[in-house]
Design an enzyme around this catalytic site. Structure first.
Site, PDB file in Angstrom:
ATOM      1  N   HIS B 478       0.820  -1.220   0.000  1.00  0.00           N
ATOM      2  CA  HIS B 478       0.000   0.000   0.000  1.00  0.00           C
ATOM      3  C   HIS B 478       0.850   1.265   0.000  1.00  0.00           C
ATOM      4  CE1 HIS B 478      -3.764   1.914  -0.073  1.00  0.00           C
ATOM      5  NE2 HIS B 478      -4.446   1.071   0.682  1.00  0.00           N
ATOM      6  N   ASP B 482      -2.553   1.774  -4.693  1.00  0.00           N
ATOM      7  CA  ASP B 482      -3.788   2.105  -3.994  1.00  0.00           C
ATOM      8  C   ASP B 482      -4.931   1.308  -4.600  1.00  0.00           C
ATOM      9  OD1 ASP B 482      -2.520   4.173  -2.429  1.00  0.00           O
ATOM     10  OD2 ASP B 482      -2.447   5.308  -4.305  1.00  0.00           O
TER      11      ASP B 482
END
Lengths: 243, 507
Positions: B478, B482
């Site tokens: 992450h 995204d």
């Protein structure tokens, strides 16, 4: 059977006559060039039929019609020291390298009739090698602005052709042709001395590099023929072995 | 070490471009042993592959400067060896070169013989004498750089605690008298023999099997032995207890030693004693690497997870159409994997950020799409790499998958097979899973799984149809990726898979 495109293309160009194949093993560039000019004249006059040369050259640079001397990175002395010949020749394209480990093919084909398509001929040369690569599980690509066959961002086969306008009839006879890099390491020998085809941003690769397998140049010549016949639509091959 | 110019050093070679260190798995040549040029001298272990390091010339092994199980940086000296024209000369030199090792060995054997002698022939050998032997050994170390004795590797410490060995009594054969795992094992073995002898004789005494033929000194020697042992700090006190009360179980922790095995081993399949609630499995180097990587991935990469479902009905038909002919023609199974991989690789080409690595101040996007393929074996998982997967067609991928899976099972992967992966694909469906949460193959940006294909009722145009469905799960870094980009990526994978039809070309 699994390849529809293959069938479509063989429908587009259908020849009823055989292809005459000459295999030479290693042959000097000048010698091969003279023989090409001779056969082109004979085809023009109707004295010879469509012919394909398959051979290897000793180390040679050839510079095509887009003359860019800056793409030859070696001086005359360096060239002589390495035993590399340089020819300025009458095909399209920029500078390229020929040498051991590379399969060179010179198809001398009569192109005539209403469906004459000179660019189609270049695409067919590419298609033949793309199909051959596919049989080894490799995706060969075209780059829109650069003739030749690419694997990823590297060139595996160069194409440079001259269309010789017929004197005794309408149409053209092709000369020069394709150079297919086979042996691993060829990019480190000849291609480091030039900017291949004048294309600065992309490198050069070989069949052995992309497949991880080992080939001989003769073997590739033999395996390529069915694809050549398929794409250009020749029903049979008459082989004249001259080596 | 001798300075006559014949001693040379061997360093940890750069086995691969990205290699910074490797674990020394096993010494194949012991000090004093001669070897030919190109003969393997040791095994090193890296990136889940074991590689042998060959000698560059013939010679005689000198000192091992690293121990089995040690992680060694590239370029660090791992051992010395002696090279010379005459074997005699070189082996002499070898003796000089690793005086410490050989000297220790001799003393150790001597000590062992003393032990045996004290039991069988009632030789008066007191603890003082044994101590003096130990002191001699100690002096040897003291002459060299003894401080190394205090440096104990985790493997040695673990072993010592498992077997209740007081390391003060173990002679070190390593560099500067450092105690190696092997030294501890030898010590345990030696102790085992002694114990065994003692047990046997002790049993004879207790069972009253002792006739008048057996000299009384034997009993005395037993006692003497016990006394010696008690005085010796190294051997634990349970040994003395063993000799007197044979029937009692011996061990309190770790491996059960009631049989006093010559070579300690752990039988994984059958616990050695009925009633044991547990048994131990040695952590193999491979297991250790997996553990390290997994922990590193989970602790460094903030994982996020997402899943899509794909209608693979057409793919099932396509594959059924070609699988027999492909098998006949190529000699390779045409698996779903090849089709799915192609769909994933093409989606990566459209979203190259999936093919990247977090480098703190930048994100490195890799040009070649090299797919790490998870291949499970009986006791581990390997991730061999399909290099330049974007340049392969479905047939080419099928061949590569077959080749890598076969070589993984046969244990024939090379270091090169394991390197350069940029994105990992795991075919979790092959074990019947329908959903999984994979851990990213560090330091890559994402890992995708393909789950089982199951027939399910699906609503299409407000009607219910039976379709072949499969889930695909994606774990992502992450920091780099995204939800938006991964959603688009997965959507592209889905489109690619659902657009397969009976006209799709394999070549």
């Amino acid at each position: 059977m699994m390849n529809r495109q293959q069938d479509q293309i063989s429908l587009e160009t259908t020849n009823t006559q055989a292809l005459h194949l000459h295999t030479y093993g290693k042959l000097d560039y000048k010698h091969a060039w003279d023989m090409q000019k001779d056969i082109v004249k004979q085809i023009d006059k109707g004295l010879a039929k469509d012919t394909l040369f398959l051979l290897e050259h000793p180390p040679t640079y050839t510079i095509g019609s887009q003359r860019n001397p800056e793409h030859l990175l070696l001086s005359a002395e360096q060239l002589e020291k390495q035993g590399i010949s340089v020819y300025e020749i009458d095909r399209g394209g920029d500078i390229t390298y020929h040498g051991p480990g590379q399969l060179v093919g010179y198809p001398m084909l009569l192109l005539e009739g209403p469906s004459l398509d000179l660019h189609g001929y270049l695409r067919n040369l590419e298609e033949m090698m793309i199909q051959y690569l596919a049989s080894y599980g490799i995706v060969g690509d075209r780059k829109p602005d650069f003739t030749g066959v690419w694997v990823g961002n590297e060139k595996i086969a160069a194409i440079g052709v001259k269309f010789n306008k017929c004197r005794s009839r309408r149409g053209f006879v092709t000369s020069h042709g394709f150079a297919f890099n086979i042996k691993q390491g060829i990019q480190h020998t000849g291609f480091t001395g030039i900017v291949p085809c004048g294309i600065q941003q992309f490198g050069v690769t070989s069949l052995e590099d992309v497949t991880g397998l080992t080939f001989t140049v003769e073997q590739v010549g033999q395996e390529l023929l069915p694809h050549f016949m398929n794409v250009f639509g020749y029903p049979e091959i008459i082989h004249h072995s001259i080596s | 070490m001798s300075d006559n110019g014949l001693t040379k050093e061997i360093t940890m070679p750069q086995l691969a471009e990205s290699l910074v260190s490797a674990t020394l798995n096993k010494w194949l040549k012991q000090p004093g042993e001669a070897f030919e040029a190109y003969e393997p001298i040791c095994e090193v272990f890296t990136e889940k592959v074991v590689a042998e390091i060959p000698a560059t010339e013939s010679g005689v092994m000198g000192m091992h400067l690293v121990h089995e199980g040690d992680v060694v940086e590239v370029g660090k000296v791992i051992c010395t060896y002696l090279t010379g024209a005459k074997v005699d000369a070189s082996s002499e030199a070898a003796g000089a070169g690793e005086k410490v090792v050989n000297g220790t060995g001799a003393v150790r054997v001597g000590a062992g013989q003393h032990h045996a002698a004290s039991i069988s022939s009632s030789t008066e050998i007191t603890a003082d004498k044994l101590r003096s032997v130990a002191e001699q050994v100690g002096m040897l170390y003291n002459n060299e750089n003894a401080p190394m004795r205090a440096r104990l590797s985790p493997a040695v410490q673990r072993l010592a605690s498992e077997y209740d060995v007081d390391l003060k009594n173990v002679q070190g054969s390593g560099l500067g008298g450092r105690i190696t795992r092997k030294d501890v094992l030898q010590f345990i073995e030696l102790r085992g023999n002694v114990t065994h002898e003692a047990l046997k004789q002790g049993a004879d005494v207790i069972n009253g099997g002792l006739s008048a033929v057996v000299p009384v000194e034997m009993k005395n020697s037993q006692l003497q032995y016990q006394q010696n042992e008690e005085q010796l700090a190294g051997l634990d006190q349970s040994l003395a207890a063993d000799a007197s009360s044979v029937s009692l179980p011996v061990r309190s922790s770790g491996l059960h030693l009631s049989e006093s095995p010559r070579v300690p081993h752990i039988d994984v399949e059958r616990p050695q004693t009925v009633g044991d609630g547990e048994h131990f499995i040695n952590v193999t180097p491979i297991r250790n690497t997996i553990a390290t990587r997994m922990r590193q991935s989970v602790s460094e990469i903030p994982h996020a997870w997402t899943m899509i479902e794909v209608d693979v009905t057409n793919l099932v038909e396509l594959r059924n159409k070609w699988k027999d002919e492909f098998r006949r023609k190529e000699g390779v199974n045409l698996t779903y994997l090849a089709f799915v991989l192609k769909a994933v690789v093409n989606a990566i080409k459209d979203y190259p950020i999936m093919n990247s690595v977090w480098a703190v101040d930048k994100i490195i996007v890799k040009r070649d799409v090299n797919i790490s393929l998870s291949v499970g074996t009986e006791d581990s998982v390997m991730v061999p790499v399909i290099k330049k997967a974007d340049q392969k067609n479905i047939a080419g991928l099928a061949r590569e998958i077959d080749d890598l899976a076969r070589r993984t099972r046969e244990g024939k992967l090379t270091l090169e097979d394991m390197q350069g992966g940029t994105f990992t694909f795991n075919n979790t469906g092959s074990f019947g899973s329908i959903q999984s949460y994979p851990i990213i193959n560090y330091p890559q940006a994402a890992i995708i799984t393909f789950e089982s294909i199951v027939k399910r009722p699906v609503v299409i145009n407000d009607m219910i149809g039976v379709r072949s469905m499969a889930n695909m799960c994606l774990s992502l870094d992450h920091r780099i990726l995204d939800g938006v980009i991964c959603g688009r990526f997965l959507q592209r994978v889905k489109e690619n898979l659902e657009s397969y039809n009976s006209d799709t070309k394999l070549y």
